[in-house]
Every structure is written in C-alpha cells, then in structure tokens.
Design a protein around this motif. Structure first.
Motif, PDB file in Angstrom:
ATOM      1  N   GLY A   1       0.457  -1.448   0.355  1.00 42.23           N
ATOM      2  CA  GLY A   1      -0.213   0.255  -0.284  1.00 42.23           C
ATOM      3  C   GLY A   1       0.987   1.435  -0.744  1.00 42.23           C
ATOM      4  O   GLY A   1       2.099   0.959   0.111  1.00 42.23           O
ATOM      5  N   GLY A   2      -0.385   2.619  -0.087  1.00 42.21           N
ATOM      6  CA  GLY A   2       1.189   3.872  -0.131  1.00 42.21           C
ATOM      7  C   GLY A   2      -0.190   4.499  -0.513  1.00 42.21           C
ATOM      8  O   GLY A   2      -1.251   4.565  -0.593  1.00 42.21           O
ATOM      9  N   SER A   3       0.591   5.562  -1.570  1.00 37.17           N
ATOM     10  CA  SER A   3       0.348   7.276  -1.578  1.00 37.17           C
ATOM     11  C   SER A   3       0.846   6.545  -3.256  1.00 37.17           C
ATOM     12  O   SER A   3       1.705   6.463  -4.025  1.00 37.17           O
ATOM     13  CB  SER A   3       0.983   8.074  -1.650  1.00 37.17           C
TER      14      SER A   3
ATOM     15  N   GLY B   1      -2.554   6.276 -12.133  1.00 34.61           N
ATOM     16  CA  GLY B   1      -1.562   5.647 -11.539  1.00 34.61           C
ATOM     17  C   GLY B   1      -1.473   3.994 -10.797  1.00 34.61           C
ATOM     18  O   GLY B   1      -2.589   3.473 -11.619  1.00 34.61           O
ATOM     19  N   SER B   2      -0.342   3.996 -10.566  1.00 35.81           N
ATOM     20  CA  SER B   2      -1.068   1.894 -10.221  1.00 35.81           C
ATOM     21  C   SER B   2       0.011   1.622  -9.101  1.00 35.81           C
ATOM     22  O   SER B   2       0.800   2.528  -8.540  1.00 35.81           O
ATOM     23  CB  SER B   2      -0.057   1.319 -11.485  1.00 35.81           C
ATOM     24  N   LEU B   3      -0.427   0.932  -8.647  1.00 33.41           N
ATOM     25  CA  LEU B   3      -0.074   0.497  -7.062  1.00 33.41           C
ATOM     26  C   LEU B   3      -0.279  -1.777  -7.153  1.00 33.41           C
ATOM     27  O   LEU B   3      -1.148  -1.696  -7.614  1.00 33.41           O
ATOM     28  CB  LEU B   3      -0.899   0.511  -5.847  1.00 33.41           C
ATOM     29  N   ARG B   4       0.773  -2.411  -6.642  1.00 36.82           N
ATOM     30  CA  ARG B   4       0.073  -3.354  -6.304  1.00 36.82           C
ATOM     31  C   ARG B   4       0.631  -3.514  -4.797  1.00 36.82           C
ATOM     32  O   ARG B   4       1.174  -3.536  -4.008  1.00 36.82           O
ATOM     33  CB  ARG B   4       1.239  -4.272  -6.854  1.00 36.82           C
TER      34      ARG B   4
ATOM     35  N   SER C   1      -5.057   2.521 -13.438  1.00 33.99           N
ATOM     36  CA  SER C   1      -6.277   3.395 -13.355  1.00 33.99           C
ATOM     37  C   SER C   1      -6.738   3.962 -12.137  1.00 33.99           C
ATOM     38  O   SER C   1      -7.589   3.965 -11.847  1.00 33.99           O
ATOM     39  CB  SER C   1      -6.714   3.551 -14.300  1.00 33.99           C
ATOM     40  N   LEU C   2      -5.995   4.073 -11.167  1.00 34.58           N
ATOM     41  CA  LEU C   2      -6.478   4.302  -9.689  1.00 34.58           C
ATOM     42  C   LEU C   2      -7.166   5.771  -9.795  1.00 34.58           C
ATOM     43  O   LEU C   2      -7.419   6.554 -10.421  1.00 34.58           O
ATOM     44  CB  LEU C   2      -5.304   4.695  -9.059  1.00 34.58           C
ATOM     45  N   LYS C   3      -8.186   5.949  -8.540  1.00 37.03           N
ATOM     46  CA  LYS C   3      -8.806   6.892  -8.812  1.00 37.03           C
ATOM     47  C   LYS C   3      -9.163   7.264  -6.968  1.00 37.03           C
ATOM     48  O   LYS C   3      -8.884   6.287  -6.029  1.00 37.03           O
ATOM     49  CB  LYS C   3     -10.821   6.161  -9.365  1.00 37.03           C
TER      50      LYS C   3
END
Length: 124
Positions: free
Chosen positions: A8-10, A15-18, A84-86
C-alpha cells in the motif's frame, strides 16, 4: 495462519499500485483468496476474489477492468494489481483466505482468515 499484506501507499489518480498478501500456516494452493477494502465511515466491501485453482476470478463493478487479482502458489502469495487508480479507491485494503477448494466469494463471512490491512491513498 498468518497473512501479511504489503504494497500500500500513496498514488496519484491514474497511477498504479501492487498489493501483496503472503500467507503462512496453511496449504495455500488449496484455498480461495479475496481482497476487500474499507473507506472511512463506510462498511467493508468486496474488491476481488480468485478460486483455489486460479482459473476463476471475480471483481466488483467499481474495479472491473482496472484491478487484477492473481496468485503465485510457489510464493504462497496473492496479488492485487491496481491500475487507473481513482480517489474513490482510497481505503484500507484487506486480504482474506477462504476454505480449502473454495470458489471465491463476495461475502466476507465466507473467509476464515484476514490480513492486517494496508492503506491505499489516491490523490486527485
């Protein structure tokens, strides 16, 4: 049984996160897994699930086409790739493990073990 969620994070919108969830103390290759999330002031909601064999997945409508759940039995780990984070994806994300030979479920009561949660914050 222990589930350790990480990743997790910002991120900025778009953007994208895994996220990763490493399991121990069980036969991971036999279990279904799920990801849920809980935003402040809201109830925990289903995000995605994967069945024990890895050939069937399910997604909430709000993340379909943007998030992908997958598993690596060799590493006892389930992943959630978030693209495609919102800003509305901002929440604490929880991984969960269901029963042996499970098909995956949208119901949190179908899962036996839960990770500690990892915060995801998406800014606009």
């Amino acid at each position: 049984v222990q589930l350790q969620a990480s990743g997790g994070g910002s991120a900025q919108a778009g953007g994208s996160l895994r996220l990763s969830c490493a399991a121990s103390g069980l036969t991971f290759s036999r279990t279904a897994e799920g990801w849920f999330r809980q935003a402040p002031g809201k109830e925990r909601e289903f995000v995605a699930s994967i069945n024990w064999s890895g050939d069937s997945t399910d997604y909430a409508d709000s993340v379909k086409g943007r998030f992908t759940i997958s598993r690596d039995n060799a590493k006892n780990t389930v992943y959630l790739y978030m693209n495609s984070l919102k800003p509305e994806d901002t929440a604490v994300y929880y991984c969960a493990v269901g029963p042996d030979y499970g098909l995956g479920s949208r119901g949190p009561h179908e899962y036996d073990y839960w990770g500690q949660g990892t915060q995801v914050t998406v800014s606009s």
